[in-house]
Design a protein around this motif. Structure first.
Motif, PDB file in Angstrom:
ATOM      1  N   THR A 176     -10.468  57.542  13.738  1.00 34.92           N
ATOM      2  CA  THR A 176     -10.027  57.805  12.362  1.00 34.92           C
ATOM      3  C   THR A 176      -9.950  59.047  12.196  1.00 34.92           C
ATOM      4  O   THR A 176      -9.863  59.564  10.867  1.00 34.92           O
ATOM      5  CB  THR A 176     -11.132  57.118  11.444  1.00 34.92           C
ATOM      6  N   TRP A 177      -9.662  59.981  13.069  1.00 41.76           N
ATOM      7  CA  TRP A 177      -9.693  61.472  12.857  1.00 41.76           C
ATOM      8  C   TRP A 177      -8.764  61.620  11.801  1.00 41.76           C
ATOM      9  O   TRP A 177      -7.489  61.597  11.885  1.00 41.76           O
ATOM     10  CB  TRP A 177      -9.181  62.123  14.275  1.00 41.76           C
ATOM     11  N   HIS A 178      -9.041  62.632  10.799  1.00 41.94           N
ATOM     12  CA  HIS A 178      -8.322  63.275  10.011  1.00 41.94           C
ATOM     13  C   HIS A 178      -8.701  64.613   9.523  1.00 41.94           C
ATOM     14  O   HIS A 178      -8.953  65.249   8.369  1.00 41.94           O
ATOM     15  CB  HIS A 178      -8.559  62.447   8.652  1.00 41.94           C
ATOM     16  N   GLY A 179      -8.740  65.327  10.849  1.00 44.62           N
ATOM     17  CA  GLY A 179      -8.926  66.888  10.609  1.00 44.62           C
ATOM     18  C   GLY A 179     -10.535  67.416  10.186  1.00 44.62           C
ATOM     19  O   GLY A 179     -11.365  66.726  10.473  1.00 44.62           O
ATOM     20  N   ALA A 180     -10.400  68.203   9.359  1.00 47.79           N
ATOM     21  CA  ALA A 180     -11.688  68.760   8.748  1.00 47.79           C
ATOM     22  C   ALA A 180     -12.657  67.839   8.064  1.00 47.79           C
ATOM     23  O   ALA A 180     -13.708  67.738   8.195  1.00 47.79           O
ATOM     24  CB  ALA A 180     -11.518  69.892   7.820  1.00 47.79           C
ATOM     25  N   LEU A 181     -12.096  66.819   7.370  1.00 49.31           N
ATOM     26  CA  LEU A 181     -12.660  65.791   6.876  1.00 49.31           C
ATOM     27  C   LEU A 181     -13.520  64.783   7.635  1.00 49.31           C
ATOM     28  O   LEU A 181     -14.927  64.663   7.499  1.00 49.31           O
ATOM     29  CB  LEU A 181     -11.826  64.812   5.914  1.00 49.31           C
ATOM     30  N   SER A 182     -12.902  64.547   8.849  1.00 50.33           N
ATOM     31  CA  SER A 182     -13.704  63.840  10.022  1.00 50.33           C
ATOM     32  C   SER A 182     -14.862  64.683  10.699  1.00 50.33           C
ATOM     33  O   SER A 182     -15.863  64.099  10.869  1.00 50.33           O
ATOM     34  CB  SER A 182     -12.634  63.199  10.916  1.00 50.33           C
ATOM     35  N   ALA A 183     -14.431  65.970  10.769  1.00 53.76           N
ATOM     36  CA  ALA A 183     -15.224  66.624  11.294  1.00 53.76           C
ATOM     37  C   ALA A 183     -16.607  66.954  10.461  1.00 53.76           C
ATOM     38  O   ALA A 183     -17.808  66.880  10.976  1.00 53.76           O
ATOM     39  CB  ALA A 183     -14.751  68.094  11.724  1.00 53.76           C
ATOM     40  N   LEU A 184     -16.489  67.018   9.231  1.00 52.45           N
ATOM     41  CA  LEU A 184     -17.775  67.160   8.123  1.00 52.45           C
ATOM     42  C   LEU A 184     -18.423  65.713   8.174  1.00 52.45           C
ATOM     43  O   LEU A 184     -19.598  65.909   8.135  1.00 52.45           O
ATOM     44  CB  LEU A 184     -17.004  67.512   6.732  1.00 52.45           C
ATOM     45  N   VAL A 185     -17.687  64.672   8.213  1.00 53.11           N
ATOM     46  CA  VAL A 185     -18.544  63.479   8.142  1.00 53.11           C
ATOM     47  C   VAL A 185     -19.121  63.331   9.692  1.00 53.11           C
ATOM     48  O   VAL A 185     -20.344  62.768   9.480  1.00 53.11           O
ATOM     49  CB  VAL A 185     -17.324  62.288   7.924  1.00 53.11           C
ATOM     50  N   ALA A 186     -18.771  63.702  10.702  1.00 52.82           N
ATOM     51  CA  ALA A 186     -19.425  63.648  11.959  1.00 52.82           C
ATOM     52  C   ALA A 186     -20.937  64.362  11.995  1.00 52.82           C
ATOM     53  O   ALA A 186     -21.795  63.980  12.205  1.00 52.82           O
ATOM     54  CB  ALA A 186     -18.688  64.018  13.153  1.00 52.82           C
ATOM     55  N   CYS A 187     -20.603  65.604  11.399  1.00 51.63           N
ATOM     56  CA  CYS A 187     -21.807  66.473  11.556  1.00 51.63           C
ATOM     57  C   CYS A 187     -22.805  65.800  10.309  1.00 51.63           C
ATOM     58  O   CYS A 187     -23.946  65.869  10.731  1.00 51.63           O
ATOM     59  CB  CYS A 187     -21.220  67.978  11.054  1.00 51.63           C
ATOM     60  N   ALA A 188     -22.323  65.572   9.173  1.00 48.91           N
ATOM     61  CA  ALA A 188     -23.303  65.040   8.036  1.00 48.91           C
ATOM     62  C   ALA A 188     -24.063  63.570   8.737  1.00 48.91           C
ATOM     63  O   ALA A 188     -24.980  63.638   8.438  1.00 48.91           O
ATOM     64  CB  ALA A 188     -22.659  64.645   6.898  1.00 48.91           C
ATOM     65  N   SER A 189     -23.289  63.014   9.423  1.00 41.77           N
ATOM     66  CA  SER A 189     -23.386  61.695   9.988  1.00 41.77           C
ATOM     67  C   SER A 189     -24.781  61.721  10.963  1.00 41.77           C
ATOM     68  O   SER A 189     -25.920  60.877  11.038  1.00 41.77           O
ATOM     69  CB  SER A 189     -22.681  60.809  10.344  1.00 41.77           C
ATOM     70  N   VAL A 190     -24.390  62.731  11.961  1.00 42.17           N
ATOM     71  CA  VAL A 190     -25.483  62.896  12.825  1.00 42.17           C
ATOM     72  C   VAL A 190     -26.773  63.491  12.316  1.00 42.17           C
ATOM     73  O   VAL A 190     -27.833  62.958  12.863  1.00 42.17           O
ATOM     74  CB  VAL A 190     -24.724  64.073  13.925  1.00 42.17           C
TER      75      VAL A 190
END
Length: 206
Positions: free
Chosen positions: A92-106
């Motif tokens: 579902t990659w959508h640039g910075a939004l996806s990267a922020l979600v990944a960090c927050a979720s981990v």
């Protein structure tokens, strides 16, 4: 479209506002589960599919944490959830939004695995800036407001938890030191650098 978002946002808001003040870990996880379900649907309707998928994974992790007393099973699930999160982030990659979600979720996954509710709240505070940035960029202003309430609630919950067994005047004098100790403990749990010098684990990973 606004009406369903509001219907889903309000229960999520109530859950996020309430759980930091619960003393029992199982009760806190149950309320978090209801909030995760509401926000999974909320983000899906917004088109923020990485966040929706992450909320869905959070719900699975929370339900297992509530129903299972086997620590080995929970650790195995945490590993599977991490792999699933990375795959869903890529899909579902959508640039910075996806990267922020990944960090927050981990970081949030790590928070939910804590046996201490105090450390759980502190670790969620470490994840908060990533969720705040995501919701601001995604235009999820209701979720942004909820995250701000979550930060305040977790801070208040930490202060209440650390002061519960102290005389009032002693508690007030030690709030800052206690909060700093809890946050350093949360960072150590996550292997994050503290005080400008990276831990050995962080240095090895860099």
């Amino acid at each position: 479209g606004g009406h369903p978002l509001t219907l889903l946002g309000h229960p999520g808001f109530a859950c996020v506002a309430a759980w930091p003040f619960l003393r029992d870990r199982r009760s806190a996880l149950a309320v978090q589960s209801a909030g995760a379900l509401a926000f999974a649907m909320h983000f899906a309707l917004l088109g923020a599919f990485t966040a929706a998928a992450a909320s869905g994974l959070s719900l699975v992790q929370l339900l297992v944490a509530i129903t299972s007393s086997d620590p080995h099973r929970r650790r195995s699930l945490d590993g599977l959830m991490l792999v699933a999160l990375m795959l869903l982030t890529i899909m579902t990659w959508h640039g910075a939004l996806s990267a922020l979600v990944a960090c927050a979720s981990v970081i949030s996954m790590r928070a939910r695995s804590q046996r201490s509710i105090v450390r759980m709240k502190a670790t969620f505070l470490v994840a908060a800036p990533f969720w705040l940035a995501h919701n601001l960029l995604a235009g999820a202003y209701f979720a942004l407001a909820v995250d701000l309430v979550s930060v305040v609630g977790n801070l208040a919950g930490l202060i209440i938890a650390t002061n519960r067994d102290q005389p009032r005047w002693t508690a007030i004098g030690s709030n800052v030191a206690r909060f700093k100790a809890v946050m350093v403990g949360a960072c150590s749990t996550l292997r994050l650098p503290v005080g400008g010098k990276p831990t050995q684990a962080a240095a090895a990973a860099s």
